[in-house]
Design a protein around this motif. Structure first.
Motif, PDB file in Angstrom:
ATOM      1  N   SER A 255       0.803  -1.228   0.042  1.00 40.36           N
ATOM      2  CA  SER A 255       0.062  -0.013   0.049  1.00 40.36           C
ATOM      3  C   SER A 255       0.749   1.217  -0.172  1.00 40.36           C
ATOM      4  CB  SER A 255      -0.968  -0.021   1.192  1.00 40.36           C
ATOM      5  OG  SER A 255      -1.795  -0.945   1.092  1.00 40.36           O
ATOM      6  N   LEU A 256       0.315   2.279  -0.402  1.00 36.67           N
ATOM      7  CA  LEU A 256       0.760   3.597  -0.615  1.00 36.67           C
ATOM      8  C   LEU A 256       1.327   4.310   0.884  1.00 36.67           C
ATOM      9  CD1 LEU A 256       2.006   6.104  -2.295  1.00 36.67           C
ATOM     10  CD2 LEU A 256      -0.351   6.723  -2.417  1.00 36.67           C
ATOM     11  N   CYS A 257       0.349   4.197   1.612  1.00 35.76           N
ATOM     12  CA  CYS A 257       0.194   4.942   2.812  1.00 35.76           C
ATOM     13  C   CYS A 257       0.048   3.862   4.114  1.00 35.76           C
ATOM     14  CB  CYS A 257      -0.437   6.038   2.852  1.00 35.76           C
ATOM     15  SG  CYS A 257      -2.158   6.253   3.362  1.00 35.76           S
ATOM     16  N   ALA A 258       0.053   4.635   5.253  1.00 40.77           N
ATOM     17  CA  ALA A 258      -0.079   3.761   6.549  1.00 40.77           C
ATOM     18  C   ALA A 258      -1.475   3.425   6.652  1.00 40.77           C
ATOM     19  CB  ALA A 258       0.583   4.533   7.814  1.00 40.77           C
ATOM     20  N   LEU A 259      -2.173   4.080   5.899  1.00 43.81           N
ATOM     21  CA  LEU A 259      -3.941   3.493   6.158  1.00 43.81           C
ATOM     22  C   LEU A 259      -3.871   2.196   5.557  1.00 43.81           C
ATOM     23  CD1 LEU A 259      -7.313   5.631   5.282  1.00 43.81           C
ATOM     24  CD2 LEU A 259      -6.759   3.049   4.574  1.00 43.81           C
ATOM     25  N   GLY A 260      -3.469   1.858   4.329  1.00 44.65           N
ATOM     26  CA  GLY A 260      -3.288   0.536   3.811  1.00 44.65           C
ATOM     27  C   GLY A 260      -2.488  -0.472   4.717  1.00 44.65           C
ATOM     28  N   LYS A 261      -1.274  -0.080   4.899  1.00 41.52           N
ATOM     29  CA  LYS A 261      -0.417  -0.870   5.444  1.00 41.52           C
ATOM     30  C   LYS A 261      -0.772  -1.199   6.881  1.00 41.52           C
ATOM     31  CE  LYS A 261       3.812   1.081   3.195  1.00 41.52           C
ATOM     32  NZ  LYS A 261       4.158  -0.052   2.712  1.00 41.52           N
ATOM     33  N   SER A 262      -1.507  -0.413   7.516  1.00 41.56           N
ATOM     34  CA  SER A 262      -2.026  -1.022   8.811  1.00 41.56           C
ATOM     35  C   SER A 262      -3.327  -1.538   9.023  1.00 41.56           C
ATOM     36  CB  SER A 262      -1.943   0.124   9.988  1.00 41.56           C
ATOM     37  OG  SER A 262      -2.589   1.328   9.588  1.00 41.56           O
ATOM     38  N   ALA A 263      -4.043  -1.441   7.936  1.00 39.42           N
ATOM     39  CA  ALA A 263      -5.426  -1.836   7.911  1.00 39.42           C
ATOM     40  C   ALA A 263      -5.967  -3.086   8.022  1.00 39.42           C
ATOM     41  CB  ALA A 263      -6.297  -1.467   6.531  1.00 39.42           C
ATOM     42  N   PRO A 264      -5.203  -4.047   7.735  1.00 39.30           N
ATOM     43  CA  PRO A 264      -5.119  -5.614   8.092  1.00 39.30           C
ATOM     44  C   PRO A 264      -5.098  -5.820   9.515  1.00 39.30           C
ATOM     45  CG  PRO A 264      -3.780  -5.306   6.080  1.00 39.30           C
ATOM     46  CD  PRO A 264      -3.903  -4.212   6.683  1.00 39.30           C
ATOM     47  N   ASN A 265      -4.530  -4.950  10.248  1.00 39.94           N
ATOM     48  CA  ASN A 265      -4.561  -5.150  11.790  1.00 39.94           C
ATOM     49  C   ASN A 265      -5.494  -5.820  12.501  1.00 39.94           C
ATOM     50  OD1 ASN A 265      -1.749  -4.763  12.215  1.00 39.94           O
ATOM     51  ND2 ASN A 265      -1.674  -2.545  13.042  1.00 39.94           N
ATOM     52  N   PRO A 266      -6.743  -5.301  12.320  1.00 41.71           N
ATOM     53  CA  PRO A 266      -7.871  -5.864  13.066  1.00 41.71           C
ATOM     54  C   PRO A 266      -7.863  -7.325  12.686  1.00 41.71           C
ATOM     55  CG  PRO A 266      -8.644  -3.725  11.888  1.00 41.71           C
ATOM     56  CD  PRO A 266      -7.121  -4.090  11.408  1.00 41.71           C
ATOM     57  N   PHE A 267      -7.876  -7.551  11.433  1.00 45.79           N
ATOM     58  CA  PHE A 267      -7.998  -9.033  10.952  1.00 45.79           C
ATOM     59  C   PHE A 267      -6.700  -9.864  11.807  1.00 45.79           C
ATOM     60  CE2 PHE A 267      -6.192 -12.092   7.983  1.00 45.79           C
ATOM     61  CZ  PHE A 267      -6.997 -12.999   8.338  1.00 45.79           C
ATOM     62  N   LEU A 268      -5.599  -9.318  11.403  1.00 39.37           N
ATOM     63  CA  LEU A 268      -4.572 -10.235  11.924  1.00 39.37           C
ATOM     64  C   LEU A 268      -4.422 -10.305  13.306  1.00 39.37           C
ATOM     65  CD1 LEU A 268      -1.736  -8.567   9.552  1.00 39.37           C
ATOM     66  CD2 LEU A 268      -2.751 -10.877   9.389  1.00 39.37           C
ATOM     67  N   SER A 269      -4.878  -9.263  13.994  1.00 37.50           N
ATOM     68  CA  SER A 269      -4.748  -9.530  15.474  1.00 37.50           C
ATOM     69  C   SER A 269      -5.783 -10.317  16.138  1.00 37.50           C
ATOM     70  CB  SER A 269      -4.904  -8.037  16.325  1.00 37.50           C
ATOM     71  OG  SER A 269      -5.963  -7.636  16.276  1.00 37.50           O
ATOM     72  N   THR A 270      -7.129 -10.302  15.391  1.00 35.08           N
ATOM     73  CA  THR A 270      -8.072 -11.293  16.048  1.00 35.08           C
ATOM     74  C   THR A 270      -7.824 -12.641  15.505  1.00 35.08           C
ATOM     75  OG1 THR A 270      -9.533 -10.390  14.144  1.00 35.08           O
ATOM     76  CG2 THR A 270     -10.197  -9.455  16.100  1.00 35.08           C
ATOM     77  N   LEU A 271      -7.150 -12.822  14.464  1.00 33.34           N
ATOM     78  CA  LEU A 271      -6.757 -14.181  14.125  1.00 33.34           C
ATOM     79  C   LEU A 271      -5.713 -14.894  14.891  1.00 33.34           C
ATOM     80  CD1 LEU A 271      -7.344 -16.193  11.728  1.00 33.34           C
ATOM     81  CD2 LEU A 271      -5.210 -15.601  10.665  1.00 33.34           C
ATOM     82  N   ARG A 272      -4.728 -13.877  15.335  1.00 34.85           N
ATOM     83  CA  ARG A 272      -3.700 -14.264  16.191  1.00 34.85           C
ATOM     84  C   ARG A 272      -4.218 -14.943  17.432  1.00 34.85           C
ATOM     85  NH1 ARG A 272       1.238 -10.349  17.697  1.00 34.85           N
ATOM     86  NH2 ARG A 272       2.020 -11.367  19.763  1.00 34.85           N
ATOM     87  N   TYR A 273      -5.395 -13.933  18.023  1.00 36.07           N
ATOM     88  CA  TYR A 273      -5.634 -14.461  19.485  1.00 36.07           C
ATOM     89  C   TYR A 273      -7.139 -15.083  19.459  1.00 36.07           C
ATOM     90  CZ  TYR A 273      -2.188 -11.316  20.975  1.00 36.07           C
ATOM     91  OH  TYR A 273      -0.887 -10.605  21.267  1.00 36.07           O
ATOM     92  N   PHE A 274      -7.885 -15.078  18.340  1.00 34.68           N
ATOM     93  CA  PHE A 274      -9.234 -15.800  18.435  1.00 34.68           C
ATOM     94  C   PHE A 274      -9.387 -16.657  17.204  1.00 34.68           C
ATOM     95  CE2 PHE A 274      -9.344 -11.914  20.783  1.00 34.68           C
ATOM     96  CZ  PHE A 274      -9.885 -12.335  22.146  1.00 34.68           C
ATOM     97  N   ARG A 275      -8.516 -17.409  16.803  1.00 36.28           N
ATOM     98  CA  ARG A 275      -8.460 -18.229  15.466  1.00 36.28           C
ATOM     99  C   ARG A 275      -9.843 -19.230  15.647  1.00 36.28           C
ATOM    100  NH1 ARG A 275      -4.281 -19.199  11.541  1.00 36.28           N
ATOM    101  NH2 ARG A 275      -5.474 -20.879   9.899  1.00 36.28           N
ATOM    102  N   ASP A 276      -9.894 -19.705  16.952  1.00 35.24           N
ATOM    103  CA  ASP A 276     -11.064 -20.569  16.887  1.00 35.24           C
ATOM    104  C   ASP A 276     -12.280 -20.148  16.438  1.00 35.24           C
ATOM    105  OD1 ASP A 276     -10.490 -19.116  19.225  1.00 35.24           O
ATOM    106  OD2 ASP A 276     -11.355 -20.213  20.649  1.00 35.24           O
ATOM    107  N   GLU A 277     -12.560 -18.935  16.788  1.00 32.93           N
ATOM    108  CA  GLU A 277     -13.899 -18.110  16.519  1.00 32.93           C
ATOM    109  C   GLU A 277     -13.969 -18.268  14.973  1.00 32.93           C
ATOM    110  OE1 GLU A 277     -15.394 -14.788  18.485  1.00 32.93           O
ATOM    111  OE2 GLU A 277     -14.641 -15.252  20.358  1.00 32.93           O
ATOM    112  N   TYR A 278     -12.836 -18.139  14.197  1.00 33.66           N
ATOM    113  CA  TYR A 278     -12.871 -17.937  12.823  1.00 33.66           C
ATOM    114  C   TYR A 278     -13.477 -19.189  12.449  1.00 33.66           C
ATOM    115  CZ  TYR A 278     -10.904 -13.432  12.041  1.00 33.66           C
ATOM    116  OH  TYR A 278     -10.769 -11.877  11.962  1.00 33.66           O
ATOM    117  N   GLU A 279     -12.590 -19.964  12.883  1.00 36.32           N
ATOM    118  CA  GLU A 279     -12.872 -21.742  12.659  1.00 36.32           C
ATOM    119  C   GLU A 279     -14.291 -22.144  12.880  1.00 36.32           C
ATOM    120  OE1 GLU A 279      -9.410 -23.632  13.950  1.00 36.32           O
ATOM    121  OE2 GLU A 279      -8.236 -22.903  12.451  1.00 36.32           O
TER     122      GLU A 279
END
Ligand SMILES: Cc1cc2nc3c(=O)[nH]c(=O)nc-3n(C[C@H](O)[C@H](O)[C@H](O)COP(=O)(O)O)c2cc1C
Ligand code: FES
Length: 644
Positions: free
Chosen positions: A519-543
């Motif tokens: 991504s060009l700026c930090a909006l795009g670069k940091s935008a996946p954080n909500p997904f990545l952090s919830t996947l890291r700690y709450f993967r069982d909920e996704y599954e």
């Protein structure tokens, strides 16, 4: 008209103001921040003025509208000095009683005191209130003490002393060195050291340089910058002038979102007052330093808080980010060296110059110094602005200051760092807040948003919500952000609708990686954080959502059903009456049944079913039990005799 021509003149004028003030004279401070105004503070202020006049107390009592102390949910807030008696949720009708009891008889009006929701105890003074007790208010502390529209109030509390000190007794390099030594890190996002940023601008060859206040504050739910802009605008202005002096800039800008009309008004007034007193303009305090400040109103796009987009917008063009081949402190606004700092960062500068870098570095962790203001919201008993020393644990913020989770619910996670921040689970509650600590935990400090989530929150839905916000706020200039986020949002939505499939998590990870990398700026670069952090700690909920079509938090509408347990239903009829979809069948003494076809899953039946019955249940990932046979639906109450 007062014109302060030297630092000495500033000091003697301050003494003159103080000599005219009697610290023992009662002063009624009424919060005039946007939150309290929305709850009726203007009427309360008017009522106090009228009552004081009526009772002939005008010469004996002062009143003032002040800045926001952060506890807006309990507004309008009134503090009576010198005793510092705090009253909450004050209405115009309470005013005569406050005057006759507290002002005239020195008695406390019990019902207006803070009642601790956890212990039930009442607190008279600010220092006794659990919400304030564990806080360390260095930046916010003056908000409730000063009339934000009065420069004299700011001066009376030591305002502009740092400017006098800097211009009167320090070289520009000494000021810069002090800020560098303090290790003040930017409060608006990335936590970049302010002194290093300033030094880069100062050393840049281009002679015309700018200093800018980032007052865009686009994070939903965040209002710490607004509280400072509205409540103590001179503190930010003073920091900006000092910054201009340190880097050799003679022009400063406030970039404020136009949705903050009171902030814009108060900042404009502060600039006018500072100009009149000679604290802005030519030859400030006789130092030979000239400085002018302009206010620019932004249209309220989240991306305009990003440094390059903000500067493009300031230039009068569409606020889109540009590539940072050269940092903006070297080539920024109109391609000239430009120091952009957040409101709170600037407000820390006078404190550092006044009290010294050594004072500042005593507070905080090894790498994060000073205090930080957080906007504590969500599923938490006490919501509001909290200022704490860096290094305080999340647990202390949430439980000691925030009073824990209401309604007997369990804590699930805390989302920090604004929409592109991350979620931190319960087993990390002892994490100390600091820039690096939060980043290591997969979240970030951001500008200080802190949203507490309880057991009823679905973490997949949280990720979907924030990615949706960021998708809508993406400026659309670069593909990984514009298209990548749109796809991430589509997949996350499908998962919450029960349409998730094998491979979705991997696809989301791939899209996230591309957005972060490309991504060009930090909006795009940091935008996946909500997904990545919830996947890291709450993967069982996704599954659970994808494999079992189950929402463990019982929150995703499409994956839950409401069901009335026939063994518990007492046919009281409340749910039947309240159901807006008329989906409940029942009658007097007739066990109620939900028609699953008609049910819109609004949850009204679940909420209204009396706790003593607890007949309505929410289920997910399992079929709704078949309704009981018609003939078994009649409740036959046994008489007391029979039941014996
Ligand atoms: C999408 C986006 C929005 C931002 N919004 C803000 C904002 O509203 N306020 C702010 O101070 N910084 C915001 N930032 C961070 C700024 O780009 C910049 O880092 C900051 O203003 C620098 O000041 P500081 O070093 O004092 O934090 C944002 C960054 C991004 C990527
Ligand atoms: S606006 Fe009054 S306490 Fe925040």
């Amino acid at each position: 008209m007062v014109r302060l021509k030297t630092p000495e003149a500033l000091e003697s004028f301050r003494q003159e103001i103080l000599s005219k003030r009697n610290p023992d004279k009662p002063c009624i401070s009424i919060c005039a921040g946007a939150g309290c105004v929305a709850s009726g503070a203007d009427e309360v202020i008017e009522a106090f003025k009228a009552e004081i006049e009526n009772q002939g107390l005008a010469a004996k009592v002062n009143t003032k509208g002040t800045g926001c102390p952060g506890f807006c949910e309990r507004g309008p807030i009134v503090v009576i000095y010198p005793e510092e008696i705090c009253y909450f949720q004050v209405t115009a009708e309470d005013v005569p009683e406050i005057i006759s009891e507290t002002i005239k008889k020195n008695k406390v009006v019990e019902r207006l005191l803070f009642e601790d929701p956890v212990t039930g105890e009442r607190a008279v003074h600010e220092s006794d209130i659990s919400f304030y007790k564990a806080q360390e208010r260095a930046v916010l502390c003056n908000n409730i003490k000063i009339d934000s529209r009065s420069i004299d109030d700011y001066l009376a509390l030591g305002g502009y002393a740092a400017l006098g000190k800097a211009l009167g007794g320090m070289t520009d390099v000494q000021v810069l060195e002090e800020v560098k030594k303090s290790n003040l890190r930017g409060r608006g996002g990335a936590g970049f050291p302010a002194g290093r940023k300033w030094e880069g601008s100062r050393n840049a060859p281009e002679p015309i340089k700018y200093v800018i206040v980032n007052a865009d504050e686009g994070d939903p739910g965040a209002f710490m910058d607004r509280a400072l802009l509205e409540g103590n605008p001179h503190s930010i202005l003073e920091g900006l002038i000092i910054g201009g002096y340190a880097i050799g800039s003679h022009e400063g800008y406030f970039y404020v979102r136009q949705e903050y009309p009171l902030a814009v008004e108060n900042i404009n007034l502060a600039i006018k007052q500072a100009e009149e007193y000679g604290l802005l303009g030519k030859n400030i305090l006789g130092s030979g330093f000239d400085f002018k400040v302009y206010v620019h109103q932004g249209a309220g796009a989240f991306v305009c808080g990003e440094s390059t987009a903000l500067m493009t917008s300031l230039e009068g063009r569409v606020g889109e980010p540009r590539p940072k081949y050269v940092r903006s402190n070297v080539k920024g606004l109109w391609n000239r060296p430009s120091v952009l700092n957040n409101v709170e960062t600037w407000a820390n500068v006078p404190l550092i110059i006044n009290k010294g870098a050594d004072w500042f570095t005593q507070i905080g962790t090894d790498s994060s110094k000073g205090t930080k203001i957080f906007s504590l919201v969500g599923k938490i008993t006490n919501t509001g602005l909290v200022e704490v020393p860096m290094g305080m644990t999340l647990r202390d913020i949430i439980y000691k200051i925030g009073g824990g989770i209401p309604d007997g619910k369990k804590f699930k996670a805390v989302q920090t760092g604004g929409p592109s921040g991350g979620c931190i689970p319960e087993d990390q509650l002892d994490l100390q807040v600091g820039f690096d600590e939060l980043t290591r935990a997969g979240s970030m400090m951001g500008s200080g948003g802190m949203i507490v989530l309880d057991e009823d929150t679905c973490m997949v839905d949280v990720a979907r919500y924030f990615i949706n916000f960021l998708t809508e706020e993406s400026c659309g200039k670069c593909v990984p952000c514009r298209e990548g986020l749109r796809q991430m949002h589509r997949i996350l939505t499908n998962i919450t609708l029960g349409k998730g499939k094998e491979g979705d998590i991997e696809l989301l990870e791939e899209l996230a990686e591309t957005a972060v990398e490309a991504s060009l700026c930090a909006l795009g670069k940091s935008a996946p954080n909500p997904f990545l952090s919830t996947l890291r700690y709450f993967r069982d909920e996704y599954e659970a959502h994808i494999k079992e079509k189950r929402c463990p938090a019982l929150a995703c509408k499409e994956l839950i059903s409401f069901y009335i347990d026939p063994a518990r239903c007492m046919a009281c009829g409340i749910c039947l009456k309240k159901c807006p979809a008329e989906a409940i069948d029942g009658g007097k003494k007739k066990i109620h049944i939900i028609d699953q076809e008609k049910c819109t899953k609004c949850g009204t039946c679940f909420e209204v079913c009396p706790a003593k019955f607890g007949a309505v249940t929410k289920i997910s990932g399992e079929p709704v039990p078949e309704p009981i046979a018609e003939e078994k639906r009649i409740i036959i109450k046994k008489s007391k005799k029979e039941s014996k």
